[in-house]
Motif scaffolding. Sequence first.
Motif, PDB file in Angstrom:
ATOM      1  N   VAL A 199       8.408   2.375   0.416  1.00 27.01           N
ATOM      2  CA  VAL A 199       8.378   3.401  -0.636  1.00 27.01           C
ATOM      3  C   VAL A 199       7.291   3.087  -1.656  1.00 27.01           C
ATOM      4  CG1 VAL A 199       9.696   4.322  -2.585  1.00 27.01           C
ATOM      5  CG2 VAL A 199      10.765   4.112  -0.349  1.00 27.01           C
ATOM      6  N   ILE A 200       7.166   1.822  -2.033  1.00 27.83           N
ATOM      7  CA  ILE A 200       6.130   1.439  -2.995  1.00 27.83           C
ATOM      8  C   ILE A 200       4.740   1.735  -2.441  1.00 27.83           C
ATOM      9  CG2 ILE A 200       5.023  -0.557  -4.088  1.00 27.83           C
ATOM     10  CD1 ILE A 200       7.825  -1.693  -4.529  1.00 27.83           C
ATOM     11  N   LEU A 201       4.521   1.423  -1.166  1.00 28.64           N
ATOM     12  CA  LEU A 201       3.202   1.677  -0.579  1.00 28.64           C
ATOM     13  C   LEU A 201       2.894   3.163  -0.463  1.00 28.64           C
ATOM     14  CD1 LEU A 201       3.008  -1.055   2.187  1.00 28.64           C
ATOM     15  CD2 LEU A 201       1.710  -0.920   0.068  1.00 28.64           C
ATOM     16  N   VAL A 202       3.907   3.949  -0.111  1.00 30.42           N
ATOM     17  CA  VAL A 202       3.681   5.396   0.029  1.00 30.42           C
ATOM     18  C   VAL A 202       3.433   6.038  -1.325  1.00 30.42           C
ATOM     19  CG1 VAL A 202       4.822   7.568   0.627  1.00 30.42           C
ATOM     20  CG2 VAL A 202       4.916   5.648   2.202  1.00 30.42           C
ATOM     21  N   LEU A 203       4.254   5.696  -2.305  1.00 31.06           N
ATOM     22  CA  LEU A 203       4.101   6.307  -3.624  1.00 31.06           C
ATOM     23  C   LEU A 203       2.873   5.779  -4.364  1.00 31.06           C
ATOM     24  CD1 LEU A 203       7.785   6.422  -4.893  1.00 31.06           C
ATOM     25  CD2 LEU A 203       6.414   8.273  -3.946  1.00 31.06           C
ATOM     26  N   GLY A 204       2.547   4.523  -4.157  1.00 31.56           N
ATOM     27  CA  GLY A 204       1.424   3.940  -4.868  1.00 31.56           C
ATOM     28  C   GLY A 204       0.095   4.145  -4.187  1.00 31.56           C
ATOM     29  N   GLY A 205       0.093   4.706  -2.996  1.00 30.57           N
ATOM     30  CA  GLY A 205      -1.148   4.885  -2.253  1.00 30.57           C
ATOM     31  C   GLY A 205      -2.136   5.815  -2.909  1.00 30.57           C
ATOM     32  N   GLY A 206      -1.676   6.825  -3.587  1.00 31.74           N
ATOM     33  CA  GLY A 206      -2.588   7.786  -4.191  1.00 31.74           C
ATOM     34  C   GLY A 206      -2.604   7.736  -5.697  1.00 31.74           C
ATOM     35  N   SER A 207      -2.132   6.657  -6.268  1.00 32.32           N
ATOM     36  CA  SER A 207      -2.052   6.609  -7.726  1.00 32.32           C
ATOM     37  C   SER A 207      -3.059   5.616  -8.302  1.00 32.32           C
ATOM     38  CB  SER A 207      -0.639   6.223  -8.159  1.00 32.32           C
ATOM     39  OG  SER A 207      -0.391   4.878  -7.831  1.00 32.32           O
ATOM     40  N   ALA A 208      -3.057   5.492  -9.606  1.00 36.72           N
ATOM     41  CA  ALA A 208      -3.991   4.595 -10.285  1.00 36.72           C
ATOM     42  C   ALA A 208      -3.584   3.133 -10.135  1.00 36.72           C
ATOM     43  CB  ALA A 208      -4.058   4.951 -11.763  1.00 36.72           C
ATOM     44  N   ILE A 209      -2.348   2.872  -9.754  1.00 32.09           N
ATOM     45  CA  ILE A 209      -1.912   1.487  -9.609  1.00 32.09           C
ATOM     46  C   ILE A 209      -2.129   0.946  -8.201  1.00 32.09           C
ATOM     47  CG2 ILE A 209      -0.221   1.639 -11.471  1.00 32.09           C
ATOM     48  CD1 ILE A 209       1.939   1.819  -9.302  1.00 32.09           C
ATOM     49  N   ALA A 210      -2.726   1.741  -7.321  1.00 35.17           N
ATOM     50  CA  ALA A 210      -2.949   1.337  -5.928  1.00 35.17           C
ATOM     51  C   ALA A 210      -3.728   0.029  -5.812  1.00 35.17           C
ATOM     52  CB  ALA A 210      -3.633   2.447  -5.156  1.00 35.17           C
ATOM     53  N   PRO A 211      -4.800  -0.196  -6.572  1.00 36.14           N
ATOM     54  CA  PRO A 211      -5.514  -1.473  -6.425  1.00 36.14           C
ATOM     55  C   PRO A 211      -4.642  -2.684  -6.760  1.00 36.14           C
ATOM     56  CG  PRO A 211      -6.864   0.100  -7.610  1.00 36.14           C
ATOM     57  CD  PRO A 211      -5.502   0.720  -7.461  1.00 36.14           C
ATOM     58  N   PHE A 212      -3.714  -2.526  -7.688  1.00 37.00           N
ATOM     59  CA  PHE A 212      -2.844  -3.634  -8.061  1.00 37.00           C
ATOM     60  C   PHE A 212      -1.790  -3.895  -6.994  1.00 37.00           C
ATOM     61  CE2 PHE A 212      -4.270  -1.684 -12.069  1.00 37.00           C
ATOM     62  CZ  PHE A 212      -5.031  -2.743 -12.526  1.00 37.00           C
ATOM     63  N   ILE A 213      -1.327  -2.833  -6.331  1.00 35.51           N
ATOM     64  CA  ILE A 213      -0.354  -3.006  -5.265  1.00 35.51           C
ATOM     65  C   ILE A 213      -1.004  -3.682  -4.061  1.00 35.51           C
ATOM     66  CG2 ILE A 213       1.067  -1.766  -3.596  1.00 35.51           C
ATOM     67  CD1 ILE A 213       1.618   0.296  -5.766  1.00 35.51           C
ATOM     68  N   TYR A 214      -2.216  -3.291  -3.724  1.00 33.81           N
ATOM     69  CA  TYR A 214      -2.871  -3.844  -2.553  1.00 33.81           C
ATOM     70  C   TYR A 214      -3.247  -5.317  -2.750  1.00 33.81           C
ATOM     71  CZ  TYR A 214      -3.050   0.855  -0.742  1.00 33.81           C
ATOM     72  OH  TYR A 214      -2.701   2.089  -0.263  1.00 33.81           O
ATOM     73  N   THR A 215      -3.388  -5.754  -3.988  1.00 32.38           N
ATOM     74  CA  THR A 215      -3.675  -7.164  -4.180  1.00 32.38           C
ATOM     75  C   THR A 215      -2.463  -8.036  -3.891  1.00 32.38           C
ATOM     76  OG1 THR A 215      -3.151  -6.997  -6.543  1.00 32.38           O
ATOM     77  CG2 THR A 215      -5.457  -6.717  -5.902  1.00 32.38           C
ATOM     78  N   LEU A 216      -1.278  -7.459  -3.896  1.00 32.63           N
ATOM     79  CA  LEU A 216      -0.069  -8.221  -3.553  1.00 32.63           C
ATOM     80  C   LEU A 216      -0.029  -8.558  -2.084  1.00 32.63           C
ATOM     81  CD1 LEU A 216       2.602  -6.261  -5.599  1.00 32.63           C
ATOM     82  CD2 LEU A 216       1.570  -8.454  -6.184  1.00 32.63           C
ATOM     83  N   PHE A 217      -0.673  -7.765  -1.261  1.00 38.90           N
ATOM     84  CA  PHE A 217      -0.622  -7.965   0.170  1.00 38.90           C
ATOM     85  C   PHE A 217      -1.943  -8.489   0.661  1.00 38.90           C
ATOM     86  CE2 PHE A 217       2.274  -4.487  -0.843  1.00 38.90           C
ATOM     87  CZ  PHE A 217       3.460  -5.066  -0.428  1.00 38.90           C
TER      88      PHE A 217
END
Length: 49
Positions: free
Chosen positions: A31-49
């Motif tokens: 859910v986090i990846l789907v919702l965060g994929g098109g938002s401004a926080i996407a770069p921060f989420i992808y750094t976790l992985f």
Amino acid sequence: MEFLKDMFNFLKERKKFWLLPMIIVLLLLGVILVLGGGSAIAPFIYTLF
């Protein structure tokens, strides 16, 4: 929703409740990846992985 009902029935019948935390964590990550994929926080989420 049918899949979730079947999954819960499987866990209940086979007494595999120890799998429930892993399933919940995987669903939350999805859910986090789907919702965060098109938002401004996407770069921060992808750094976790």
